[in-house]
Design a protein around this motif. Sequence first.
Motif, short mmCIF file in Angstrom:
data_model
loop_
_atom_site.label_atom_id
_atom_site.label_comp_id
_atom_site.label_asym_id
_atom_site.label_seq_id
_atom_site.Cartn_x
_atom_site.Cartn_y
_atom_site.Cartn_z
N PHE A 10 0.77 -0.93 0.32
CA PHE A 10 -0.73 0.12 0.01
C PHE A 10 0.97 1.01 -0.15
CE2 PHE A 10 -1.75 -2.90 3.37
CZ PHE A 10 -2.84 -3.18 2.09
N ASN A 13 -0.19 5.45 4.07
CA ASN A 13 -1.63 5.88 4.68
C ASN A 13 -2.51 5.59 3.90
OD1 ASN A 13 -3.15 6.75 6.72
ND2 ASN A 13 -3.34 9.41 5.87
N GLN A 14 -2.97 4.51 3.23
CA GLN A 14 -4.03 4.38 2.23
C GLN A 14 -3.84 2.65 2.39
OE1 GLN A 14 -5.48 5.33 -0.26
NE2 GLN A 14 -4.17 7.68 1.32
N THR A 16 -5.16 1.26 -0.35
CA THR A 16 -5.50 0.00 -1.41
C THR A 16 -4.34 -0.62 -2.33
OG1 THR A 16 -7.68 2.00 -1.96
CG2 THR A 16 -6.21 1.06 -4.07
N THR A 18 -1.54 -1.34 -3.97
CA THR A 18 -0.24 -0.89 -5.01
C THR A 18 -0.69 -2.60 -6.43
OG1 THR A 18 1.57 -1.74 -4.65
CG2 THR A 18 0.77 0.77 -4.05
N LEU A 58 -7.21 1.62 10.25
CA LEU A 58 -6.61 1.41 9.19
C LEU A 58 -5.87 -0.11 8.85
CD1 LEU A 58 -5.00 2.56 6.04
CD2 LEU A 58 -3.01 3.48 8.11
N ARG A 62 -7.30 -3.13 5.75
CA ARG A 62 -5.29 -3.25 5.05
C ARG A 62 -5.74 -4.94 5.19
NH1 ARG A 62 -0.14 0.48 7.05
NH2 ARG A 62 -0.21 2.53 5.45
N THR A 65 -8.38 -5.96 2.73
CA THR A 65 -7.80 -6.13 1.12
C THR A 65 -6.78 -7.14 1.15
OG1 THR A 65 -7.86 -3.12 1.78
CG2 THR A 65 -7.04 -4.50 -0.04
#
Length: 130
Positions: A10, A13-14, A16, A18, A58, A62, A65
Motif C-alpha cells: 500500500f 496511509n492507504q 488500496t 499497489t 486503517l 489493510r 483488503t
Amino acid sequence: RTELGADALFAFNQATLTRQGEATLNNLAQDLRSTSVSSIQVIGHTDPLGSDAYNQQLSERRANTVARYLASQGVPADRIRAEGRGETQLKVTPEECAAQGAKTRPALIQCYQPNRRVDVTVNAAASGAE
C-alpha cells in the motif's frame, strides 16, 4: 508465517493495493493454492503516527483488503480470517526512532516503516494417512 511490509502493498496511509502489492499477493496466493490450508490469519499493523482509533481502522482495512484479494485469487475465503491490531505491536518504538535522531515527519515515516505491515499466518491442514 509470512510478513509482508505494508509499504510493499500500500501507499503510506492507504489501504488500496499497489501494482507491486498485487504482484506480491499473486505469488502468495499461488503458493497457498498449491498447499492444503486449514486456516489463514491476516493481521494488519500500523505505525504510531495518527490516533489510536484511526490506526486501528486503517490496520483493519489493510487486513481486509489482503484477505479479499487472496480470496479473489482462488484462496478459500472461508479459511481466511482478517483482523487489525493498529499500533499495538510495534517493531520500532518512538523511543528507538528518537534515539536514531528521527525528529521530522518524513524521518519518522521512514523510521517507523517496519511497523507498517501485514502478517499472514498459514496453518496447513493435517495430512491424512502417512
